[in-house]
Every structure is written in structure tokens, then in C-alpha cells.
Motif scaffolding. Structure first.
Motif, PDB file in Angstrom:
ATOM      1  N   UNK A  68      -6.093  31.013 -11.767  1.00 35.74           N
ATOM      2  CA  UNK A  68      -6.417  30.204 -10.600  1.00 35.74           C
ATOM      3  C   UNK A  68      -7.513  29.191 -10.890  1.00 35.74           C
ATOM      4  N   UNK A  69      -8.523  29.604 -11.661  1.00 36.86           N
ATOM      5  CA  UNK A  69      -9.583  28.655 -12.040  1.00 36.86           C
ATOM      6  C   UNK A  69      -9.028  27.539 -12.915  1.00 36.86           C
ATOM      7  N   UNK A  70      -8.105  27.888 -13.807  1.00 34.92           N
ATOM      8  CA  UNK A  70      -7.471  26.881 -14.663  1.00 34.92           C
ATOM      9  C   UNK A  70      -6.702  25.880 -13.805  1.00 34.92           C
ATOM     10  N   UNK A  71      -5.960  26.379 -12.830  1.00 42.42           N
ATOM     11  CA  UNK A  71      -5.208  25.490 -11.947  1.00 42.42           C
ATOM     12  C   UNK A  71      -6.137  24.667 -11.064  1.00 42.42           C
ATOM     13  N   UNK A  72      -7.276  25.250 -10.705  1.00 45.10           N
ATOM     14  CA  UNK A  72      -8.236  24.509  -9.885  1.00 45.10           C
ATOM     15  C   UNK A  72      -8.738  23.278 -10.631  1.00 45.10           C
ATOM     16  N   UNK A  73      -8.952  23.409 -11.948  1.00 45.75           N
ATOM     17  CA  UNK A  73      -9.356  22.247 -12.742  1.00 45.75           C
ATOM     18  C   UNK A  73      -8.259  21.176 -12.734  1.00 45.75           C
ATOM     19  N   UNK A  74      -6.996  21.594 -12.862  1.00 49.90           N
ATOM     20  CA  UNK A  74      -5.897  20.627 -12.820  1.00 49.90           C
ATOM     21  C   UNK A  74      -5.834  19.971 -11.430  1.00 49.90           C
ATOM     22  N   UNK A  75      -6.082  20.778 -10.387  1.00 57.03           N
ATOM     23  CA  UNK A  75      -6.103  20.282  -9.007  1.00 57.03           C
ATOM     24  C   UNK A  75      -7.137  19.161  -8.874  1.00 57.03           C
ATOM     25  N   UNK A  76      -8.354  19.413  -9.356  1.00 52.15           N
ATOM     26  CA  UNK A  76      -9.416  18.420  -9.236  1.00 52.15           C
ATOM     27  C   UNK A  76      -9.138  17.200 -10.110  1.00 52.15           C
ATOM     28  N   UNK A  77      -8.504  17.395 -11.255  1.00 47.20           N
ATOM     29  CA  UNK A  77      -8.146  16.244 -12.090  1.00 47.20           C
ATOM     30  C   UNK A  77      -7.178  15.331 -11.350  1.00 47.20           C
ATOM     31  N   UNK A  78      -6.194  15.907 -10.677  1.00 43.57           N
ATOM     32  CA  UNK A  78      -5.270  15.096  -9.888  1.00 43.57           C
ATOM     33  C   UNK A  78      -6.002  14.422  -8.732  1.00 43.57           C
ATOM     34  N   UNK A  79      -6.894  15.161  -8.102  1.00 44.55           N
ATOM     35  CA  UNK A  79      -7.639  14.613  -6.972  1.00 44.55           C
ATOM     36  C   UNK A  79      -8.512  13.442  -7.414  1.00 44.55           C
ATOM     37  N   UNK A  80      -9.203  13.601  -8.547  1.00 42.34           N
ATOM     38  CA  UNK A  80     -10.090  12.540  -9.038  1.00 42.34           C
ATOM     39  C   UNK A  80      -9.316  11.276  -9.402  1.00 42.34           C
ATOM     40  N   UNK A  81      -8.057  11.429  -9.764  1.00 40.80           N
ATOM     41  CA  UNK A  81      -7.226  10.282 -10.127  1.00 40.80           C
ATOM     42  C   UNK A  81      -6.389   9.783  -8.944  1.00 40.80           C
ATOM     43  N   UNK A 121       1.782  18.762 -16.021  1.00 42.32           N
ATOM     44  CA  UNK A 121       2.389  19.009 -14.710  1.00 42.32           C
ATOM     45  C   UNK A 121       3.899  18.798 -14.783  1.00 42.32           C
ATOM     46  N   UNK A 122       4.325  17.767 -15.512  1.00 41.99           N
ATOM     47  CA  UNK A 122       5.741  17.529 -15.764  1.00 41.99           C
ATOM     48  C   UNK A 122       5.949  17.429 -17.271  1.00 41.99           C
ATOM     49  N   UNK A 123       7.189  17.587 -17.701  1.00 45.86           N
ATOM     50  CA  UNK A 123       7.486  17.673 -19.132  1.00 45.86           C
ATOM     51  C   UNK A 123       8.871  17.104 -19.351  1.00 45.86           C
ATOM     52  N   UNK A 124       8.988  16.105 -20.230  1.00 46.79           N
ATOM     53  CA  UNK A 124      10.271  15.491 -20.496  1.00 46.79           C
ATOM     54  C   UNK A 124      11.250  16.474 -21.108  1.00 46.79           C
ATOM     55  N   UNK A 125      12.510  16.431 -20.690  1.00 39.62           N
ATOM     56  CA  UNK A 125      13.520  17.318 -21.239  1.00 39.62           C
ATOM     57  C   UNK A 125      13.856  16.910 -22.667  1.00 39.62           C
ATOM     58  N   UNK A 126      14.416  17.831 -23.417  1.00 42.43           N
ATOM     59  CA  UNK A 126      14.683  17.614 -24.830  1.00 42.43           C
ATOM     60  C   UNK A 126      15.954  16.790 -25.037  1.00 42.43           C
ATOM     61  N   UNK A 127      15.837  15.709 -25.805  1.00 42.47           N
ATOM     62  CA  UNK A 127      16.963  14.916 -26.313  1.00 42.47           C
ATOM     63  C   UNK A 127      17.795  14.230 -25.230  1.00 42.47           C
ATOM     64  N   UNK A 128      17.336  14.219 -23.995  1.00 45.12           N
ATOM     65  CA  UNK A 128      18.054  13.500 -22.940  1.00 45.12           C
ATOM     66  C   UNK A 128      17.043  13.089 -21.875  1.00 45.12           C
ATOM     67  N   UNK A 129      17.313  11.981 -21.152  1.00 41.78           N
ATOM     68  CA  UNK A 129      16.351  11.545 -20.130  1.00 41.78           C
ATOM     69  C   UNK A 129      16.301  12.522 -18.964  1.00 41.78           C
ATOM     70  N   UNK A 130      15.140  12.879 -18.563  1.00 45.13           N
ATOM     71  CA  UNK A 130      14.967  13.806 -17.448  1.00 45.13           C
ATOM     72  C   UNK A 130      13.612  14.484 -17.528  1.00 45.13           C
ATOM     73  N   UNK A 131      13.243  15.145 -16.433  1.00 46.57           N
ATOM     74  CA  UNK A 131      11.928  15.781 -16.347  1.00 46.57           C
ATOM     75  C   UNK A 131      12.063  17.164 -15.737  1.00 46.57           C
ATOM     76  N   UNK A 132      11.221  18.089 -16.208  1.00 43.41           N
ATOM     77  CA  UNK A 132      11.192  19.446 -15.684  1.00 43.41           C
ATOM     78  C   UNK A 132       9.744  19.841 -15.433  1.00 43.41           C
ATOM     79  N   UNK A 133       9.507  20.905 -14.655  1.00 46.86           N
ATOM     80  CA  UNK A 133       8.119  21.337 -14.434  1.00 46.86           C
ATOM     81  C   UNK A 133       7.463  21.765 -15.731  1.00 46.86           C
TER      82      UNK A 133
END
Length: 375
Positions: free
Chosen positions: A280-293, A347-359
């Protein structure tokens, strides 16, 4: 039952070498083959780039590569960090430092292709001459982490020098960075970057995750019950940092019960609160990074879009529309910047060898949906 170290073998710290490097056999096989060619002074066909979100083990893999190279006496290794080479002068000094010159015999002091020592007055030798001088003396491995932060001019000089030198001398350049490393290399104007060997470093599959968890326990004489192993695989999402974190928490729980040699589902439940708290603390840092941006709303909109996405994958155009709508713009650099930040944060990650995005990490999206203000 033997006394066990309370900290255990798991290494959740940044870049810590895990007790068992699971799921990277293909990458290890490639690097061993390249090091073998380097050791034999063969000319190598390409540079290598590792790219992926933070916490997926790029630094660990670089550490393994450096250790593997160190076991081969013929191979010389240089480790570069972008922060230590802000300009080409510093690049030359890092590639041929004073400690390297001091190892030369009197007959070797005059290095072919280098008219003066870096840092001793006068203009620095060009990077290609410096690289060639060092690779001429011994097969050379150059590794750089955080390459997505490399100064564009310095990066352009290093890439062009590598291209030139490895046509005549045994040289392997390995760069690692976030998913935006590819775009950063493109911005350097080195058009050949997309022909480099590219290794996509992401989350582990379920089999590799289970192996990364099970083997360290069993090597210490601890049996991991099937239901506990399945629970740990599910909780970690195959994310290497979480695997190490959960492994340590479970290890500590087993170590407290000196009468037991088994990691059961009950032990896992005792370890789970501390794991969830740290996660949860790790995710909180990601939360604040998104908020700051100013991208918290965009992150929430993307997370909602994935809920209904076919097979959990968004097309590039769909992701683009979702981000644009969340920002209240039609198109433009703000949308591209937002996508790059979401990708760099894992937060998102490009799929392998084809255009697209996954969590990147599914539970991070759940966290953002739970705690971000309703949009």
C-alpha cells in the motif's frame, strides 16, 4: 531444525539480487552467448537494450550480467551512469579513467588512437577513439542503467562510437531503462537503435513466479504447501519486487515458529498484513506521482477502461482517446506525455510484438480506482 537468518534470502531492495533469478532464462542464454563471442574476440552484431517498468528486474539482470562477465578473466567491464557523464568530456574520463592508465606498463602508456589522457588538458579524445583504445587492449563490455535519463548529446556520441568501434574491435554495449528508453534513443538521432537487440523485461508468468518463491524456501529445507504457493503467486501478480517482498514476509513468519518446516496457508495469512501494508505504501508513492503530474484523473480513466477491455487489452487508439478525454483535450503533446508517464510508472505496459496496452500491475489500477477522487 537449523537456525535461520531472520532476514532470509529474499531481496526486496532496489537492485538486490534475488536468491533465484526466475523467468529470465532466454535473456541469460543470449547474454552468455554474447559474452562467449566477446571473450573469443569475435565482432558482435548489435548493441542490446533492456526496457521495462520500474521494479521488474532490469537492474538485477544487469547485475547478473556484470557478475557473469567478471567470471571471464578476458572481459573488461565499464559501468556507466547517466548522472556521472553530463558531457562528452566526462564520458571520455569514465571510459578511460586514471586507474585504467595506471595499470598500463611503460611500453603501453602511449595508447594507439589516443593523443592525450582524458582530464590532462586539451580537448578530450573523441568517444570512438577512447572506446577503441580500451577494446583494443581487452574485449570490452559497457553497461548503463537508467539510460532513459542519458543526455541526448552524450548518448548520440556513445551510440555512434559503439557502432563504429564494434565493426573492428570486440565491444558490447548494453543499455537499460524504462519503456520510454526506445523513444529517448530515437530522439538522439541514432536511426539504427531499432535494429538493436531489444529485451522486454516485464512481470513473470505464473510458472516462473512459483519457481522464484518455492526454490529459496525448499533449499532451506522449508516445504511450501500448494495452497500457500498458489496464494503467493496470486498476491504478487508476478511482479518481481512483490515476489521478493512477500517472500521475505513469509520467511520471517516461518522463522518465528522454530518447530515448523512448512510454509502453510495459515503462515501466509500471518504474513499478508505486513505485505499489504508495504504494498500500500508503494502504491501510495505511485498515487502521489500521478497527482504531482496532474495525471490522477487520467490514471483513473485508464483503469476504468481496462475493466471492460476485451482480454484485458486496450488498443493504442482507445488508450489515446481515454487519456485525451480525461485531460479535456482533443490531441497533442499532452496526451503523448501522459502516456509516457503512465508507461514509465509501470501503470500501463505495451503488449508484446503487437500494438496494444495492458495493465502494468492490475492491483495498482484497483488502488487508483478505490482512492482517486471520482471523475
Amino acid at each position: 531444525m537449523p537456525v535461520r537468518d531472520a532476514f532470509g534470502p529474499f531481496q526486496p531492495g532496489p537492485g538486490g539480487m534475488p536468491p533465484y533469478l526466475a523467468g529470465r532464462k532466454a535473456e541469460q542464454h543470449l547474454f552468455r552467448a554474447l559474452l562467449r563471442r566477446l571473450e573469443e574476440c569475435d565482432l558482435l552484431p548489435s548493441e542490446v537494450i533492456l526496457y521495462g517498468p520500474r521494479g521488474n528486474g532490469k537492474t538485477v539482470l544487469l547485475g547478473w550480467l556484470r557478475a557473469e562477465a567478471a567470471s571471464r578473466e578476458a572481459v573488461d567491464t565499464v559501468v556507466l551512469l547517466p548522472s556521472s557523464i553530463p558531457d562528452t568530456t566526462r564520458l571520455a574520463e569514465r571510459l578511460l579513467p586514471k586507474s585504467w592508465w595506471d595499470r598500463l606498463t611503460p611500453d603501453e602508456v602511449k595508447v594507439a588512437g589516443v593523443s592525450c589522457r582524458p582530464g590532462e588538458g586539451g580537448p578530450p579524445p573523441p568517444p570512438e577513439d577512447v572506446l577503441a583504445a580500451r577494446a583494443r587492449k581487452a574485449p570490452l563490455l559497457v553497461v548503463m542503467d537508467e539510460a532513459h535519463t542519458l543526455d541526448l548529446e552524450v548518448g548520440r556520441a556513445l551510440l555512434n562510437a559503439s557502432q563504429e568501434v564494434r565493426q573492428q574491435h570486440p565491444l558490447l554495449l548494453v543499455l537499460a531503462g524504462t519503456p520510454n528508453l526506445q523513444g529517448h534513443l530515437g530522439a538522439m538521432g541514432a536511426s539504427f537503435w531499432n535494429r538493436m537487440e531489444q529485451l522486454r523485461i516485464g512481470r513473470l508468468d505464473e510458472t516462473a513466479t512459483a519457481e522464484a518463491i518455492r526454490r529459496p524456501f525448499e533449499e532451506a529445507g522449508i516445504v511450501v504447501a500448494a495452497d500457500a504457493l498458489a496464494g503467493m503467486v496470486a498476491l504478487s501478480h508476478g511482479y518481481p519486487y512483490f515476489i521478493q517482498l512477500l517472500g521475505r514476509q513469509a520467511w520471517q513468519q516461518v522463522s518465528r515458529d522454530r518447530r515448523s518446516d512448512e510454509l502453510t496457508a495459515a503462515v501466509l495469512e500471518r504474513a499478508r498484513p505486513d505485505f499489504e501494508d508495504t504494498k500500500g505504501n508503494y502504491y501510495l508513492h505511485r498515487f502521489f506521482e500521478l497527482q504531482e503530474r496532474n495525471l490522477l484523473g487520467a490514471g483513473q480513466a485508464v483503469a476504468r477502461a481496462f475493466v471492460d477491455a476485451p482480454n484485458g487489452v486496450l488498443s493504442g487508439s482507445r488508450l489515446h482517446r481515454v487519456i485525451a478525454e480525461s485531460l479535456g483535450v482533443a490531441d497533442g503533446p499532452d496526451v503523448q506525455r501522459a502516456r509516457r508517464v503512465l508507461s514509465d510508472l509501470g501503470f500501463i505496459w505495451g503488449t508484446r510484438a503487437k500494438p496494444g496496452w495492458e495493465p502494468g500491475i492490475p492491483s495498482l489500477m484497483d488502488y487508483i480506482l478505490e482512492f482517486a477522487p471520482a471523475g
